[in-house]
Design a protein around this motif. Structure first.
Motif, PDB file in Angstrom:
ATOM      1  N   LEU A 178       0.825  -1.208   0.000  1.00  0.00           N
ATOM      2  CA  LEU A 178       0.000   0.000   0.000  1.00  0.00           C
ATOM      3  C   LEU A 178       0.862   1.263   0.000  1.00  0.00           C
ATOM      4  CD1 LEU A 178      -2.771  -1.079   2.513  1.00  0.00           C
ATOM      5  CD2 LEU A 178      -3.161  -0.374   0.160  1.00  0.00           C
ATOM      6  N   ASN A 179       1.896   1.272   0.830  1.00  0.00           N
ATOM      7  CA  ASN A 179       2.743   2.460   0.914  1.00  0.00           C
ATOM      8  C   ASN A 179       3.508   2.716  -0.382  1.00  0.00           C
ATOM      9  OD1 ASN A 179       2.035   3.165   3.508  1.00  0.00           O
ATOM     10  ND2 ASN A 179       3.684   2.012   4.458  1.00  0.00           N
ATOM     11  N   HIS A 180       3.843   1.640  -1.103  1.00  0.00           N
ATOM     12  CA  HIS A 180       4.594   1.831  -2.347  1.00  0.00           C
ATOM     13  C   HIS A 180       3.660   2.106  -3.526  1.00  0.00           C
ATOM     14  CE1 HIS A 180       7.960   1.430  -5.163  1.00  0.00           C
ATOM     15  NE2 HIS A 180       7.037   0.944  -5.969  1.00  0.00           N
ATOM     16  N   VAL A 181       2.700   1.246  -3.734  1.00  0.00           N
ATOM     17  CA  VAL A 181       1.848   1.361  -4.922  1.00  0.00           C
ATOM     18  C   VAL A 181       0.868   2.524  -4.806  1.00  0.00           C
ATOM     19  CG1 VAL A 181       0.150   0.163  -6.371  1.00  0.00           C
ATOM     20  CG2 VAL A 181       2.086  -1.097  -5.415  1.00  0.00           C
ATOM     21  N   TRP A 182       0.323   2.728  -3.583  1.00  0.00           N
ATOM     22  CA  TRP A 182      -0.597   3.850  -3.385  1.00  0.00           C
ATOM     23  C   TRP A 182       0.158   5.104  -2.951  1.00  0.00           C
ATOM     24  CZ3 TRP A 182      -2.338  -0.902  -3.902  1.00  0.00           C
ATOM     25  CH2 TRP A 182      -3.605  -1.106  -4.441  1.00  0.00           C
ATOM     26  N   ASN A 183       1.387   4.907  -2.497  1.00  0.00           N
ATOM     27  CA  ASN A 183       2.311   5.992  -2.180  1.00  0.00           C
ATOM     28  C   ASN A 183       1.840   6.931  -1.066  1.00  0.00           C
ATOM     29  OD1 ASN A 183       4.960   6.827  -2.889  1.00  0.00           O
ATOM     30  ND2 ASN A 183       4.104   8.724  -3.704  1.00  0.00           N
ATOM     31  N   TYR A 184       1.094   6.400  -0.117  1.00  0.00           N
ATOM     32  CA  TYR A 184       0.737   7.169   1.072  1.00  0.00           C
ATOM     33  C   TYR A 184       0.307   6.199   2.152  1.00  0.00           C
ATOM     34  CZ  TYR A 184      -4.149   6.419  -0.382  1.00  0.00           C
ATOM     35  OH  TYR A 184      -5.327   5.870  -0.760  1.00  0.00           O
ATOM     36  N   ASP A 185       0.268   6.667   3.389  1.00  0.00           N
ATOM     37  CA  ASP A 185      -0.170   5.820   4.493  1.00  0.00           C
ATOM     38  C   ASP A 185      -1.673   5.611   4.377  1.00  0.00           C
ATOM     39  OD1 ASP A 185       2.152   7.454   6.659  1.00  0.00           O
ATOM     40  OD2 ASP A 185       2.358   5.531   5.651  1.00  0.00           O
ATOM     41  N   TYR A 186      -2.076   4.386   4.136  1.00  0.00           N
ATOM     42  CA  TYR A 186      -3.474   4.063   3.872  1.00  0.00           C
ATOM     43  C   TYR A 186      -4.123   3.586   5.158  1.00  0.00           C
ATOM     44  CZ  TYR A 186      -7.501   2.064   1.533  1.00  0.00           C
ATOM     45  OH  TYR A 186      -8.772   1.768   1.119  1.00  0.00           O
ATOM     46  N   PHE A 187      -5.238   4.205   5.531  1.00  0.00           N
ATOM     47  CA  PHE A 187      -5.852   3.881   6.812  1.00  0.00           C
ATOM     48  C   PHE A 187      -7.135   3.068   6.649  1.00  0.00           C
ATOM     49  CE2 PHE A 187      -3.324   7.702   7.656  1.00  0.00           C
ATOM     50  CZ  PHE A 187      -2.510   7.202   8.660  1.00  0.00           C
ATOM     51  N   GLY A 188      -7.311   2.438   5.506  1.00  0.00           N
ATOM     52  CA  GLY A 188      -8.439   1.534   5.337  1.00  0.00           C
ATOM     53  C   GLY A 188      -8.019   0.148   5.774  1.00  0.00           C
ATOM     54  N   ASP A 189      -8.707  -0.888   5.253  1.00  0.00           N
ATOM     55  CA  ASP A 189      -8.270  -2.231   5.600  1.00  0.00           C
ATOM     56  C   ASP A 189      -7.672  -2.912   4.377  1.00  0.00           C
ATOM     57  OD1 ASP A 189     -10.289  -3.329   4.018  1.00  0.00           O
ATOM     58  OD2 ASP A 189     -11.691  -3.489   5.694  1.00  0.00           O
ATOM     59  N   ALA A 190      -7.281  -4.171   4.549  1.00  0.00           N
ATOM     60  CA  ALA A 190      -6.513  -4.868   3.516  1.00  0.00           C
ATOM     61  C   ALA A 190      -7.340  -5.232   2.293  1.00  0.00           C
ATOM     62  CB  ALA A 190      -5.901  -6.132   4.117  1.00  0.00           C
ATOM     63  N   ARG A 191      -8.646  -5.044   2.360  1.00  0.00           N
ATOM     64  CA  ARG A 191      -9.473  -5.474   1.237  1.00  0.00           C
ATOM     65  C   ARG A 191      -9.187  -4.711  -0.056  1.00  0.00           C
ATOM     66  NH1 ARG A 191     -15.564  -5.994   3.219  1.00  0.00           N
ATOM     67  NH2 ARG A 191     -14.923  -4.327   4.629  1.00  0.00           N
ATOM     68  N   THR A 192      -8.667  -3.499   0.088  1.00  0.00           N
ATOM     69  CA  THR A 192      -8.295  -2.740  -1.118  1.00  0.00           C
ATOM     70  C   THR A 192      -7.252  -3.518  -1.926  1.00  0.00           C
ATOM     71  OG1 THR A 192      -8.739  -0.608  -0.086  1.00  0.00           O
ATOM     72  CG2 THR A 192      -7.234  -0.609  -1.956  1.00  0.00           C
ATOM     73  N   ILE A 193      -6.204  -3.987  -1.245  1.00  0.00           N
ATOM     74  CA  ILE A 193      -5.162  -4.768  -1.939  1.00  0.00           C
ATOM     75  C   ILE A 193      -5.717  -6.097  -2.407  1.00  0.00           C
ATOM     76  CG2 ILE A 193      -3.184  -6.228  -1.430  1.00  0.00           C
ATOM     77  CD1 ILE A 193      -1.636  -4.115  -0.740  1.00  0.00           C
ATOM     78  N   ASP A 194      -6.456  -6.784  -1.528  1.00  0.00           N
ATOM     79  CA  ASP A 194      -6.969  -8.108  -1.876  1.00  0.00           C
ATOM     80  C   ASP A 194      -7.873  -8.049  -3.105  1.00  0.00           C
ATOM     81  OD1 ASP A 194      -5.583  -9.023   0.310  1.00  0.00           O
ATOM     82  OD2 ASP A 194      -7.319  -9.057   1.643  1.00  0.00           O
ATOM     83  N   THR A 195      -8.668  -6.988  -3.205  1.00  0.00           N
ATOM     84  CA  THR A 195      -9.547  -6.815  -4.374  1.00  0.00           C
ATOM     85  C   THR A 195      -8.724  -6.669  -5.649  1.00  0.00           C
ATOM     86  OG1 THR A 195     -11.275  -5.744  -3.060  1.00  0.00           O
ATOM     87  CG2 THR A 195     -11.319  -5.346  -5.426  1.00  0.00           C
ATOM     88  N   HIS A 196      -7.671  -5.856  -5.588  1.00  0.00           N
ATOM     89  CA  HIS A 196      -6.819  -5.655  -6.763  1.00  0.00           C
ATOM     90  C   HIS A 196      -6.069  -6.939  -7.131  1.00  0.00           C
ATOM     91  CE1 HIS A 196      -7.614  -1.382  -6.216  1.00  0.00           C
ATOM     92  NE2 HIS A 196      -7.057  -1.176  -7.381  1.00  0.00           N
ATOM     93  N   VAL A 197      -5.576  -7.665  -6.130  1.00  0.00           N
ATOM     94  CA  VAL A 197      -4.845  -8.904  -6.407  1.00  0.00           C
ATOM     95  C   VAL A 197      -5.772  -9.936  -7.050  1.00  0.00           C
ATOM     96  CG1 VAL A 197      -3.719 -10.898  -5.334  1.00  0.00           C
ATOM     97  CG2 VAL A 197      -3.060  -8.587  -4.662  1.00  0.00           C
ATOM     98  N   LYS A 198      -6.990 -10.038  -6.551  1.00  0.00           N
ATOM     99  CA  LYS A 198      -7.957 -10.990  -7.110  1.00  0.00           C
ATOM    100  C   LYS A 198      -8.202 -10.706  -8.594  1.00  0.00           C
ATOM    101  CE  LYS A 198     -12.636 -12.786  -6.396  1.00  0.00           C
ATOM    102  NZ  LYS A 198     -13.888 -12.673  -5.578  1.00  0.00           N
ATOM    103  N   LYS A 199      -8.402  -9.422  -8.926  1.00  0.00           N
ATOM    104  CA  LYS A 199      -8.647  -9.051 -10.322  1.00  0.00           C
ATOM    105  C   LYS A 199      -7.400  -9.277 -11.173  1.00  0.00           C
ATOM    106  CE  LYS A 199     -11.169  -5.418 -11.206  1.00  0.00           C
ATOM    107  NZ  LYS A 199     -11.670  -4.019 -11.216  1.00  0.00           N
ATOM    108  N   LEU A 200      -6.235  -8.967 -10.611  1.00  0.00           N
ATOM    109  CA  LEU A 200      -4.981  -9.143 -11.346  1.00  0.00           C
ATOM    110  C   LEU A 200      -4.731 -10.612 -11.637  1.00  0.00           C
ATOM    111  CD1 LEU A 200      -2.500  -7.772 -12.534  1.00  0.00           C
ATOM    112  CD2 LEU A 200      -1.428  -7.838 -10.275  1.00  0.00           C
TER     113      LEU A 200
END
Length: 225
Positions: A178-200
């Motif tokens: 999150l810190n690298h790809v979104w380039n900021y401290d993300y205060f949501g939960d891990a589902r943002t990454i998991d959603t992108h990984v699933k689609k990828l």
């Protein structure tokens, strides 16, 4: 050097002025639209839009509709603005191809920092191509090919795949991704990454197996020999 052009779309003139003033101070050129219909017209007429800042709640096509249509024709980075702070709205924004999602009220300085971070990553020149396991990443063309076939990836999916390949064989925590790809401290939960990984994974087909889940931590990109 030619200024990068940013399209700011919001039905509130006060909000457009606030965003425009901060962007102009950072030497960007700004084009404004007050509704979704005008935004689409400007986007199709002016071929050099580098990034779009797009409000959700607007007349004549809302932000979701505008984002969806643009994504069918372009990979231009899109930052969504909304008064809602609902997680479901954020996930919907990522699902239709938005690259960033910022809830109002927000700090204009943070918005500008996000804009600059996205454009900086878009303009990467180091290692113009990466290739592994039948996957080819062309940074300059912003293309990803699997066995010679181009994949239709959103901006964030492209960045995520590139980051995985750059760090092949290394276990990456969700926080680090999150810190690298979104380039900021993300205060949501891990589902943002998991959603992108699933689609990828889905778009990679059988090569989606290269992205291994590290339970309780994150992911690792690994190509079996």
């Amino acid at each position: 050097m030619e200024k990068l052009k940013i399209l700011v779309v919001d039905d509130e003139s006060r909000m457009r002025k606030l965003v425009r003033d901060f962007l102009v101070k950072q030497d960007f050129e700004v084009v404004e639209a007050e509704n979704g219909e005008e935004a689409l017209n400007i986007f199709y007429e002016q071929k050099d839009i580098a990034l779009i800042i797009l409000d959700v709640m607007m007349p004549k096509f809302n932000g979701w509709e505008v984002c969806k249509e643009i994504r069918e024709n372009s990979k231009v980075p899109i930052i969504m603005l909304t008064a809602k702070g609902e997680e479901s709205d954020e996930l919907m924004g990522f699902d239709i191809g938005a690259d960033e999602y910022i809830s109002k009220p927000f700090s204009p300085k943070i918005l500008v920092a996000r804009v600059e971070a996205i454009l900086r990553r878009t303009g990467k020149k180091d290692e113009e191509t990466l290739e592994i396991g039948g996957i080819l990443i062309d940074r300059l063309g912003h293309q990803a090919l699997v066995d010679g076939r181009e994949m239709e990836l959103s901006y964030k999916e492209f960045e995520l795949l590139t980051y995985f390949i750059e760090n092949k064989g290394i276990a990456l925590s969700r926080e680090k991704i999150l810190n690298h790809v979104w380039n900021y401290d993300y205060f949501g939960d891990a589902r943002t990454i998991d959603t992108h990984v699933k689609k990828l994974r889905s778009k990679l087909g059988e090569k989606g197996n290269y992205i291994k889940t590290i339970w309780g931590m994150g992911y690792k990109f690994e190509v079996e020999s």
